[in-house]
Scaffold this motif. Structure first.
Motif, PDB file in Angstrom:
ATOM      1  N   SER A 118       2.892   2.856 -11.518  1.00 19.09           N
ATOM      2  CA  SER A 118       3.978   3.753 -11.912  1.00 19.09           C
ATOM      3  C   SER A 118       4.949   3.911 -10.745  1.00 19.09           C
ATOM      4  N   PRO A 119       6.193   4.355 -11.021  1.00 22.41           N
ATOM      5  CA  PRO A 119       7.149   4.592  -9.933  1.00 22.41           C
ATOM      6  C   PRO A 119       6.608   5.554  -8.872  1.00 22.41           C
ATOM      7  N   ALA A 120       5.872   6.572  -9.292  1.00 20.03           N
ATOM      8  CA  ALA A 120       5.332   7.529  -8.317  1.00 20.03           C
ATOM      9  C   ALA A 120       4.319   6.857  -7.399  1.00 20.03           C
ATOM     10  N   GLU A 121       3.498   5.980  -7.958  1.00 14.65           N
ATOM     11  CA  GLU A 121       2.502   5.282  -7.141  1.00 14.65           C
ATOM     12  C   GLU A 121       3.171   4.312  -6.168  1.00 14.65           C
ATOM     13  N   ILE A 122       4.208   3.622  -6.641  1.00 14.11           N
ATOM     14  CA  ILE A 122       4.956   2.715  -5.766  1.00 14.11           C
ATOM     15  C   ILE A 122       5.603   3.496  -4.625  1.00 14.11           C
ATOM     16  N   THR A 123       6.207   4.616  -4.967  1.00 13.49           N
ATOM     17  CA  THR A 123       6.860   5.448  -3.962  1.00 13.49           C
ATOM     18  C   THR A 123       5.872   5.900  -2.899  1.00 13.49           C
ATOM     19  N   TYR A 124       4.670   6.289  -3.334  1.00  6.86           N
ATOM     20  CA  TYR A 124       3.644   6.711  -2.377  1.00  6.86           C
ATOM     21  C   TYR A 124       3.296   5.582  -1.409  1.00  6.86           C
ATOM     22  N   GLN A 125       3.082   4.371  -1.925  1.00  5.67           N
ATOM     23  CA  GLN A 125       2.663   3.262  -1.075  1.00  5.67           C
ATOM     24  C   GLN A 125       3.772   2.818  -0.127  1.00  5.67           C
ATOM     25  N   LEU A 126       5.018   2.841  -0.598  1.00  3.89           N
ATOM     26  CA  LEU A 126       6.134   2.506   0.283  1.00  3.89           C
ATOM     27  C   LEU A 126       6.241   3.509   1.426  1.00  3.89           C
ATOM     28  N   ALA A 127       6.025   4.771   1.113  1.00 10.49           N
ATOM     29  CA  ALA A 127       6.081   5.798   2.148  1.00 10.49           C
ATOM     30  C   ALA A 127       4.894   5.702   3.088  1.00 10.49           C
ATOM     31  N   ASP A 128       3.718   5.417   2.527  1.00  9.30           N
ATOM     32  CA  ASP A 128       2.505   5.359   3.336  1.00  9.30           C
ATOM     33  C   ASP A 128       2.577   4.233   4.361  1.00  9.30           C
ATOM     34  N   CYS A 129       3.085   3.072   3.954  1.00 11.73           N
ATOM     35  CA  CYS A 129       3.167   1.948   4.900  1.00 11.73           C
ATOM     36  C   CYS A 129       4.448   1.996   5.722  1.00 11.73           C
ATOM     37  N   ALA A 158      -1.352  -8.863   9.537  1.00 10.08           N
ATOM     38  CA  ALA A 158      -0.514  -9.741   8.716  1.00 10.08           C
ATOM     39  C   ALA A 158      -0.200  -9.101   7.370  1.00 10.08           C
ATOM     40  N   LEU A 159      -1.188  -8.437   6.774  1.00 13.93           N
ATOM     41  CA  LEU A 159      -1.030  -7.860   5.437  1.00 13.93           C
ATOM     42  C   LEU A 159      -1.541  -6.436   5.410  1.00 13.93           C
ATOM     43  N   ILE A 160      -0.915  -5.625   4.565  1.00 14.55           N
ATOM     44  CA  ILE A 160      -1.506  -4.359   4.125  1.00 14.55           C
ATOM     45  C   ILE A 160      -1.644  -4.475   2.612  1.00 14.55           C
ATOM     46  N   LEU A 161      -2.871  -4.427   2.136  1.00 16.36           N
ATOM     47  CA  LEU A 161      -3.162  -4.571   0.709  1.00 16.36           C
ATOM     48  C   LEU A 161      -3.791  -3.281   0.217  1.00 16.36           C
ATOM     49  N   TYR A 162      -3.136  -2.654  -0.731  1.00 18.43           N
ATOM     50  CA  TYR A 162      -3.645  -1.373  -1.222  1.00 18.43           C
ATOM     51  C   TYR A 162      -4.769  -1.605  -2.223  1.00 18.43           C
ATOM     52  N   THR A 163      -5.872  -0.914  -1.981  1.00 17.27           N
ATOM     53  CA  THR A 163      -7.025  -1.021  -2.863  1.00 17.27           C
ATOM     54  C   THR A 163      -6.691  -0.403  -4.211  1.00 17.27           C
ATOM     55  N   SER A 164      -7.524  -0.684  -5.187  1.00 16.28           N
ATOM     56  CA  SER A 164      -7.218  -0.329  -6.572  1.00 16.28           C
ATOM     57  C   SER A 164      -7.030   1.158  -6.797  1.00 16.28           C
ATOM     58  N   GLY A 165      -7.634   1.964  -5.954  1.00 16.51           N
ATOM     59  CA  GLY A 165      -7.460   3.401  -6.102  1.00 16.51           C
ATOM     60  C   GLY A 165      -8.179   3.963  -7.307  1.00 16.51           C
ATOM     61  N   THR A 166      -9.413   3.474  -7.558  1.00 15.87           N
ATOM     62  CA  THR A 166     -10.167   3.977  -8.703  1.00 15.87           C
ATOM     63  C   THR A 166     -10.583   5.424  -8.500  1.00 15.87           C
ATOM     64  N   THR A 167     -10.626   5.877  -7.251  1.00 20.13           N
ATOM     65  CA  THR A 167     -10.878   7.291  -6.976  1.00 20.13           C
ATOM     66  C   THR A 167      -9.912   7.734  -5.885  1.00 20.13           C
ATOM     67  N   GLY A 168      -9.158   8.793  -6.127  1.00 29.37           N
ATOM     68  CA  GLY A 168      -8.259   9.318  -5.128  1.00 29.37           C
ATOM     69  C   GLY A 168      -7.095   8.379  -4.839  1.00 29.37           C
ATOM     70  N   ARG A 169      -6.428   8.619  -3.714  1.00 30.06           N
ATOM     71  CA  ARG A 169      -5.298   7.805  -3.292  1.00 30.06           C
ATOM     72  C   ARG A 169      -5.772   6.423  -2.856  1.00 30.06           C
ATOM     73  N   PRO A 170      -5.014   5.380  -3.165  1.00 33.04           N
ATOM     74  CA  PRO A 170      -5.383   4.056  -2.677  1.00 33.04           C
ATOM     75  C   PRO A 170      -5.258   3.989  -1.154  1.00 33.04           C
ATOM     76  N   LYS A 171      -6.077   3.155  -0.541  1.00 32.16           N
ATOM     77  CA  LYS A 171      -6.042   2.960   0.909  1.00 32.16           C
ATOM     78  C   LYS A 171      -5.441   1.593   1.198  1.00 32.16           C
ATOM     79  N   GLY A 172      -4.710   1.503   2.298  1.00 35.28           N
ATOM     80  CA  GLY A 172      -4.106   0.234   2.689  1.00 35.28           C
ATOM     81  C   GLY A 172      -5.033  -0.543   3.603  1.00 35.28           C
ATOM     82  N   ALA A 173      -5.693  -1.562   3.061  1.00 35.94           N
ATOM     83  CA  ALA A 173      -6.577  -2.397   3.867  1.00 35.94           C
ATOM     84  C   ALA A 173      -5.731  -3.344   4.706  1.00 35.94           C
ATOM     85  N   VAL A 174      -5.973  -3.353   6.000  1.00 33.25           N
ATOM     86  CA  VAL A 174      -5.242  -4.222   6.916  1.00 33.25           C
ATOM     87  C   VAL A 174      -6.003  -5.529   7.083  1.00 33.25           C
ATOM     88  N   LEU A 175      -5.296  -6.647   6.933  1.00 32.80           N
ATOM     89  CA  LEU A 175      -5.870  -7.958   7.224  1.00 32.80           C
ATOM     90  C   LEU A 175      -5.019  -8.618   8.299  1.00 32.80           C
TER      91      LEU A 175
END
Length: 478
Positions: A89-100, A146-163
């Motif tokens: 959703s737009p709200a979820e995208i907005t959160y991840q853009l702000a988080d990273c 190199a990458l920040i990949l957000y986990t699926s977020g099945t519980t709570g806020r998704p976390k950005g896994a760093v690779l």
């Protein structure tokens, strides 16, 4: 080159085989030489927008060659690439853009965003072509993110896994050892590229070997079959649901899949019935196990054992190790494992054991060194004092000839504490009766494992990577 990371890959490959096809999309091919030139221009344009080493460059859209170009261009500058799930959703995208803290966002025109430095793919070609072709060689260490990949977020806020670049390089080595990727291989990239496996188990190994990746925007069974036949696809990655849908297609029995050399599957436990559908066509079906945080390959079942050990996820990858905790939880260690989560030291600390092994949250058992994934630790439920593993029940239900897919969850019960609830997706045109299905299971499962509640559904809710979203199913009223 001072750039030891993925940003140097297009130029290293182009100097070896500049005219070889790298990507094909919608019938249009791009050579390795063209990819190198385009990513340099794009890197200059990103730098004009202020992107520097360590900055984040995000991408939002369906599979497209621009995804790979943006990633390689960001890596030329030492920036971190952040692929976003276009299904959010737009709200979820907005959160991840702000988080990273993304400095730039490149996005499909179908995804409108308020980001101050957003480039739509509508303007992408003109914007890219205006970039300088002056060679770039920023110093980038393989140990940098190199990458920040957000986990699926099945519980709570998704976390950005760093690779890191090293994580991705070691994963590429592990995959090529397991699959023997060749320069004449043709890969079908149909799983979403924001999902780690489509990117790192298919596109990157094919790229580093100089193979040909046919990219399609989304998973579609008919298009998949057309591409396999039309381009002579030799290998592909998919999740269990994709392969179940493919085998259930009315075109499947007569489809020409003779070019396929190996099929890779991961993301969730694969029902035996799905594996056998491919083996009956003499296709090599290799299951692996991993997570976003392991880049993702932790185990892999090689072709030589794909029949003898069918249903297994294989032994640990060549450069990696695995053990089981006393609880049965799978723990992983190796150079492919994430250093942690973006700006989240608490989650990072919780993800590792005291001696440095990554805690997967999955339950497993070992058979002759081969891993069998039992279930998610949190998906197990207790019925009448007995542990029930939904994956085992799902495997038995999909043995039914009219069932394409099923998800089982535990739900509260006044007598037994918890009982099973099965959400069953029938084969197209078939009718599945709940009472008859439970009778079908009686000789296959202990009675306490057989779901008390059976609900027939047209589809199952999913995460962006294609996994069934079980928390959503648990919350549905009976």
């Amino acid at each position: 080159m001072r750039n030891a990371g993925l940003g140097s890959w297009p130029h290293r490959r182009a100097r070896m085989a500049p005219k070889r096809e790298a990507f094909t999309y919608n019938g249009v091919s791009t050579s390795y030489g063209e990819v190198a030139a385009r990513t340099t221009k794009l890197a200059h344009q990103l730098r004009e927008l202020g992107v520097r080493q360590g900055d984040r460059v995000a991408y939002l859209g369906q599979n497209h060659p621009s995804f790979a170009e943006t990633m390689f261009a960001a890596h030329q500058l030492g920036a971190i690439f952040v692929p976003l799930n276009f299904r959010l959703s737009p709200a979820e995208i907005t959160y991840q853009l702000a988080d990273c803290g993304a400095r730039v966002l490149i996005h499909a025109p179908s995804h409108v965003t308020e980001h101050p430095r957003a480039i739509s793919l509508d303007a992408y070609e003109d914007w890219l072509s205006a970039g300088s072709d002056e060679p770039l060689d920023e110093p980038v260490s393989i140990d940098e993110p190199a990458l920040i990949l957000y986990t699926s977020g099945t519980t709570g806020r998704p976390k950005g896994a760093v690779l890191t670049h090293a994580n991705l390089l070691w994963n590429t080595f592990n995959l090529m050892i397991g699959v023997d990727v060749a320069t004449d291989d043709v890969a079908l990239v149909a799983a979403p590229l924001f999902h780690v496996a489509a990117l790192t188990q298919t596109l990157l190994p094919t790229f580093i070997k100089g193979g040909h990746s046919v990219i399609v925007p989304r998973w579609d069974v008919d298009e998949c079959l057309d591409v396999i036949q039309g381009y002579g696809v030799t290998w592909m990655f998919g999740v269990a649901t994709m392969y179940a849908d493919l085998a259930a297609s009315p075109r499947w029995p007569s489809a020409d899949v003779s070019s396929l050399r190996v099929l890779l599957c991961g993301g969730a436990s694969v029902p035996d019935a799905v594996i056998h559908a491919y083996q009956e066509r003499d296709l090599v079906f290799c299951q692996g196990y991993g997570l976003t945080e392991t880049a993702p390959g932790a185990t892999f079942l090689e072709a030589a054992d794909s029949v003898r050990k069918a249903g297994s996820a294989g032994p640990p990858v060549f450069f990696g190790d695995l053990r089981l905790a006393d609880t049965g939880e799978i723990e992983v260690q190796g150079p492919n494992v994430t250093p942690g989560y973006w700006n989240d030291p608490v989650a990072t600390a919780a993800a590792f054991t005291a001696d440095g092994w990554f805690r997967t949250g999955d339950l497993g058992r070992l058979d002759d060194g081969h891993l069998h994934v039992v279930d998610r630790l949190k998906d197990m439920f207790i019925s009448g004092g007995e542990n029930v593993y939904p994956a085992e029940v799902e495997n038995a239900i999909t043995d039914h000839p009219d069932v394409v897919e099923v998800a089982v969850v535990g739900v509260p019960d006044t007598r037994w504490g918890e009982v099973g609830r099965a959400f069953v997706r029938p084969r197209e045109g078939a009718v599945v009766d709940a009472v008859a299905l439970r009778e079908f299971l009686l000789p296959r499962l202990a009675k306490y494992k057989i779901p008390v509640h059976v609900q027939i559904v047209d589809e199952l809710p999913r995460t962006g990577s294609g996994k069934v979203l079980k928390p959503a199913l648990r919350g549905l009223p009976l």
